[in-house]
Design an enzyme around this catalytic site. Structure first.
Site, short mmCIF file in Angstrom:
data_model
loop_
_atom_site.label_atom_id
_atom_site.label_comp_id
_atom_site.label_asym_id
_atom_site.label_seq_id
_atom_site.Cartn_x
_atom_site.Cartn_y
_atom_site.Cartn_z
CE LYS A 222 -3.13 2.73 2.92
NZ LYS A 222 -3.87 2.82 4.20
CD GLU A 271 -5.09 8.50 11.25
OE1 GLU A 271 -4.34 7.52 11.37
OE2 GLU A 271 -5.40 8.99 10.15
CD GLU A 315 -6.87 2.15 2.22
OE1 GLU A 315 -6.45 3.31 2.38
OE2 GLU A 315 -7.66 1.82 1.32
CD GLU A 450 -10.44 7.60 -0.08
OE1 GLU A 450 -9.57 7.63 0.82
OE2 GLU A 450 -10.80 6.55 -0.64
#
Length: 465
Positions: A222, A271, A315, A450
């Site tokens: 990733k 986050e 993910e 996104e």
């Protein structure tokens, strides 16, 4: 809370100088000292607004859902490094300053703290002039901290007290620090008239396609590729208005502001990279994204699709697994839920997993920060090949985007978010950043959509929409 009522104080600058000198005398030399600051010394009984504090503060850290607002003014100590120095170099400097600091009886919320952050990658070249003053990392210990929580207001004052200073000398320094809490008067200016340029969609698609080829070749699993949009305005930035819009719309986020000269780094991050409070370590793994629905029923349907998506769950699980392994080396009694929850914010939904544990003896928030950054949610996995891909494929300067932003107190506790949903305001220009994770099966157009979805909150806040 929008208004702050203050009352006159019988404590004077000379009184505070005496308290600071008493703390200095305990250590026989110069050093940083903190005392409680009566709020009445900072303003009149007419009251302040939180928006005024945002406008004047050097640094700000807010958790609107907790009704917690921290504002710092002035610089009692400013620690930083030029380009190239790793974040690890900040740890000994911060720990040494904390060890040498002395504090009086200060309200817990107003306790002295170092506020700051760092570049995503200290080794990456500076391609944007606007980032140069921020350096590889930078932390400031404010002279004055004003803390608001649940209707309560408290404040503290921190100064460097030097040998041979008289009480009158220190009182003059106290008065100067208080004077720097200069709140604006009059109505706020209207929102700037921004014109947006970028990002380069063609370059983005090309980068994603190249990354997909490298993933297929097994070079990494990733990589998170970010993009940058520029906004220009003929009128000055409304920093306070932007922060107010973010705090009003994104109550579950960590809303931050870091002012340096004519530049401001502002954002609303969903986050939590890592926090340490009373021995308890927490981290919020966030990966997997979809839009909000037009109503509650569509919200639920989109969330079900998100949770059921093999790509999105894979993910997300990659990020959770990395956090579990990292914190497992620093903590005991680690708690990791089996399934993620949905985090809903204006216009967007995420998969989230809260991980908690008990810090091992001797572990401070800097240990956890250095171990956690960068997570696969903003870098990729495995870490080093993904970081190499970012450097080769993005073609831009991330600066502090996706780096840590937050604070550490004198006991080694603190909280750091990942600097997401963020913008650098510099001159009449605003640089906005967003990213998307690329894994096997990613579609360039969907990843671009996104990233655009993540840019929207900052664009709306900047424009006052």
């Amino acid at each position: 809370m929008t208004e702050i009522e203050t009352a006159p104080s019988r404590t004077s600058a000379l009184d505070l100088a005496g308290e600071l000198l008493a703390l200095r005398s305990r250590r026989d030399g110069a050093g940083l000292a903190t005392v409680a600051l009566p709020v009445g010394l900072l303003g009149s009984a007419a009251g302040w607004s939180v928006r005024q504090l945002r406008s004047a503060a050097t640094v700000s850290w807010e958790q609107p859902s907790e009704d917690l607002h921290l504002f710092g003014f002035g610089r009692a100590l400013d620690l930083g490094s030029a380009a190239g120095a790793p974040l690890a170099a900040a740890a000994p400097a911060l720990r040494e300053a904390a060890d040498e600091h002395r504090s009086g009886d200060v309200a817990p919320l107003a306790r002295p703290r170092f506020f700051g952050g760092a570049r995503f990658d200290a080794s990456a070249p500076h391609l944007e002039h606007a980032w140069e003053a921020f350096g590889a990392w930078r932390f400031v210990l404010p002279e004055v901290i004003v803390a608001l929580h649940g209707g309560q207001v408290s404040a503290s004052l921190t100064l460097a007290v030097r040998p041979q200073q008289t009480r009158e000398d220190v009182a003059s320094a106290v008065a100067g620090a208080i004077a720097r809490v200069a709140l604006p008067s009059g109505p706020p200016a209207g929102p700037p008239r921004y014109q947006r340029t970028g990002p380069d969609a063609s370059h983005w698609r090309s980068s994603v396609l190249q990354a997909l080829g490298e993933i297929a070749d097994g070079r990494y699993g990733k990589v998170v590729l970010a993009l940058q949009a520029r906004c220009h305005s003929p009128t000055p930035h409304d920093v306070s208005g932007t922060l107010t819009a973010l705090a009003d719309r994104y109550e579950s986020c960590y809303v931050f502001g870091y002012r340096l000269g004519d530049s401001s780094w502002v954002g609303a991050s969903p986050e939590l990279l890592v926090s340490l409070e009373q021995g308890r370590v927490s981290a919020l793994s966030l990966a997997g994204t979809c839009a909000r629905g037009r109503d509650a029923e569509e919200d639920e349907e989109l969330a079900r699709v998100l949770i059921a998506s093999e790509k999105e769950r894979s993910e997300h699980d990659m990020v959770v697994r990395a956090a579990r392994e990292t914190l497992g080396s620093l903590c005991s009694d680690l708690s990791v839920p089996d399934t993620p929850r949905i985090l809903r914010m204006t216009g967007i939904q995420h998969l989230q997993t809260l991980i908690e544990g008990r810090a091992d003896p001797g572990v401070d928030v800097l240990d956890a920060l250095l171990a956690m950054h960068p997570t696969p949610a903003v870098g990729g996995s495995p870490r080093e090949p993904a970081l190499d891909a970012i450097a080769r494929l993005e073609g831009m300067d991330r600066g502090w985007y996706a780096g840590p932003i937050g604070w550490m107190d004198m006991n080694g506790e603190g909280a750091f978010a990942v600097a997401l949903r963020a913008a650098l305001l510099h001159g009449r220009e605003a640089l906005l950043y967003a990213g998307a994770g690329v894994v096997a099966g990613s579609d360039p157009d969907r990843e671009l959509a996104e990233a655009e979805l993540k840019l929207r909150p900052l664009l709306e806040a900047l424009r006052g929409e």
